[in-house]
Design a protein around this motif. Structure first.
Motif, mmCIF file in Angstrom:
data_model
loop_
_atom_site.group_PDB
_atom_site.id
_atom_site.type_symbol
_atom_site.label_atom_id
_atom_site.label_comp_id
_atom_site.label_asym_id
_atom_site.label_seq_id
_atom_site.Cartn_x
_atom_site.Cartn_y
_atom_site.Cartn_z
ATOM 1 N N ASP A 211 0.874 -1.187 0.000
ATOM 2 C CA ASP A 211 0.000 0.000 0.000
ATOM 3 C C ASP A 211 0.903 1.227 0.000
ATOM 4 O O ASP A 211 1.633 1.468 0.969
ATOM 5 N N SER A 212 0.847 2.007 -1.065
ATOM 6 C CA SER A 212 1.736 3.166 -1.167
ATOM 7 C C SER A 212 1.320 4.313 -0.255
ATOM 8 O O SER A 212 2.076 5.263 -0.078
ATOM 9 N N TYR A 213 0.118 4.222 0.326
ATOM 10 C CA TYR A 213 -0.365 5.319 1.169
ATOM 11 C C TYR A 213 -0.421 4.913 2.641
ATOM 12 O O TYR A 213 -1.471 4.923 3.274
ATOM 13 N N ILE A 214 0.734 4.535 3.164
ATOM 14 C CA ILE A 214 0.900 4.347 4.612
ATOM 15 C C ILE A 214 1.985 5.333 5.016
ATOM 16 O O ILE A 214 3.140 4.976 5.252
ATOM 17 N N ARG A 215 1.613 6.604 5.069
ATOM 18 C CA ARG A 215 2.612 7.658 5.237
ATOM 19 C C ARG A 215 2.327 8.560 6.431
ATOM 20 O O ARG A 215 3.164 8.743 7.286
ATOM 21 N N ILE A 216 1.122 9.148 6.453
ATOM 22 C CA ILE A 216 0.804 10.108 7.512
ATOM 23 C C ILE A 216 0.117 9.403 8.672
ATOM 24 O O ILE A 216 -0.217 8.218 8.585
ATOM 25 N N THR A 246 5.692 0.064 1.019
ATOM 26 C CA THR A 246 5.019 1.347 0.866
ATOM 27 C C THR A 246 5.992 2.361 0.261
ATOM 28 O O THR A 246 7.056 1.992 -0.240
ATOM 29 N N VAL A 247 5.614 3.634 0.322
ATOM 30 C CA VAL A 247 6.435 4.706 -0.232
ATOM 31 C C VAL A 247 6.783 5.674 0.886
ATOM 32 O O VAL A 247 5.942 5.996 1.727
ATOM 33 N N GLU A 248 8.047 6.128 0.897
ATOM 34 C CA GLU A 248 8.470 7.066 1.932
ATOM 35 C C GLU A 248 7.867 8.436 1.665
ATOM 36 O O GLU A 248 7.857 8.925 0.534
ATOM 37 N N ASP A 249 7.345 9.046 2.722
ATOM 38 C CA ASP A 249 6.748 10.372 2.590
ATOM 39 C C ASP A 249 7.816 11.403 2.248
ATOM 40 O O ASP A 249 8.894 11.428 2.844
ATOM 41 N N GLU A 250 7.492 12.257 1.282
ATOM 42 C CA GLU A 250 8.471 13.216 0.781
ATOM 43 C C GLU A 250 8.878 14.237 1.833
ATOM 44 O O GLU A 250 10.024 14.696 1.871
ATOM 45 N N PHE A 251 7.941 14.589 2.723
ATOM 46 C CA PHE A 251 8.209 15.661 3.684
ATOM 47 C C PHE A 251 8.385 15.155 5.124
ATOM 48 O O PHE A 251 9.103 15.758 5.903
#
Length: 339
Positions: A211-216, A246-251
């Motif tokens: 799931d690419s949206y496990i960030r915030i 997943t994908v690392e959050d840019e900020f």
């Protein structure tokens, strides 16, 4: 009088107005918008679904008029250019039928002389009949009478309406699992990770979540609640590996990693070994769960299935228990794959 109402809007499905709902962009002046809507009253869009769907003959003229007027009004607002897809037209038609069905349901409770009506429509390309139900009918079927023409238990299960009557808990001997699809409607309640995933995770030794949206924060909290389900359904003395892609959050990448480390430390106590990796290609879009004992669960929304709720309110049931939260519309498909 009540029978002449076209649509019953359930107030309990309307969210509380919050600050973030207001747009900070451009909009129509109210007077101008009102004039547009007044002019559109002369146009009839109720024939927009005829090329794809037909209402069943059980629906009376008055019911059909109510459905058509609601459908026409919504189409004029949403698709004034008349370029809606078949799927979009069907969604508006279902909404219009559901609202009129609510009027009839209330009338039948008040006056038993009103005959039951089969609110359904057929597809022109295959003559398939689709029955429309309200959310409250799906969540509390015991308060609604059913007819033999309505969906079977299997159909209700595929529509996401049939929910176990027992409390969420580990089932010692799971029933035979099957490939299926679950469709959950906008604002539907009573949906939990335990019911969606629990039985399909039981007895798995390794689970991979993509799931690419496990960030915030709220997305990572969803992940933690998923791991709680894993902990509930795994054998008490066994360990389960759960790997996240997943994908690392840019900020907020460092904070994201900090949350993952906390999850890893705390889940280890329950015998859930959590690990993660970041996709560096920036092409990760698929969302699914794969187990090492032969199941792949396709998630069109990932774990992000719940509407906004107050996560900081410790005394809110929706904060503590998933079944009290309203859901976003989503679909889940369960596939049997090679282990």
């Amino acid at each position: 009088f009540l029978d002449r109402i076209h649509f019953y809007l359930p107030g309990w499905e309307v969210d509380i107005i919050r600050g973030e709902m207001f747009s900070d962009g451009y909009g129509f002046v109210v007077d101008y918008l009102a004039e547009i809507l007044r002019s559109l009253r002369n146009n009839d869009y109720s024939d927009q679904y005829d090329q794809h769907f037909n209402l069943v003959s059980d629906i009376s003229t008055r019911d059909k008029d109510g459905i058509n007027k609601t459908f026409s009004g919504l189409m004029k607002i949403l698709f004034p250019h008349k370029e809606a897809t078949k799927k979009e037209i069907e969604e508006v038609l279902q909404f219009a039928i559901e609202g009129r069905k609510r009027v009839k349901d209330q009338l039948m409770k008040i006056d038993s002389t009103y005959a039951a009506v089969r609110f359904a429509y057929t597809c022109n390309d295959g003559n398939k009949t689709i029955h429309v139900k309200s959310l409250e009918e799906e969540e509390y079927p015991q308060y609604f009478s059913s007819s033999p023409d309505e969906e079977s238990d299997l159909d209700k299960d595929e529509q996401g309406s049939e929910q176990p009557q027992t409390p969420d808990a580990v089932i010692e001997k799971p029933p035979e699992l099957k490939e299926r699809q679950v469709i959950v409607k906008e604002n539907q309640r009573g949906v939990t990770y335990d019911k969606l995933f629990g039985q399909y995770l039981q007895d798995a030794k390794k689970i991979t979540v993509t799931d690419s949206y496990i960030r915030i924060f709220y997305q990572i909290r969803n992940l933690m609640e998923f791991l709680e389900t894993v902990a509930k359904f795994k054998p008490k003395d066994d360990e389960v590996e759960v790997h996240l892609i997943t994908v690392e959050d840019e900020f907020k990448g460092p904070q994201q990693i900090e949350f993952f480390i906390k999850i890893q430390e705390n889940c280890a106590i329950a015998g859930v070994q959590f690990t993660w990796e970041f996709d560096e290609t920036q092409t990760l879009h698929a969302r699914h769960i794969v187990t090492d004992h032969g199941w792949k669960v396709l998630l069109d929304r990932g774990l992000d299935i719940f509407q906004h709720y107050e996560m900081n309110d410790s005394f809110s049931l929706s904060n503590r228990l998933q079944q009290y939260r309203s859901c976003k519309a989503f679909e889940i498909t369960y596939l049997k794959v090679e282990g």
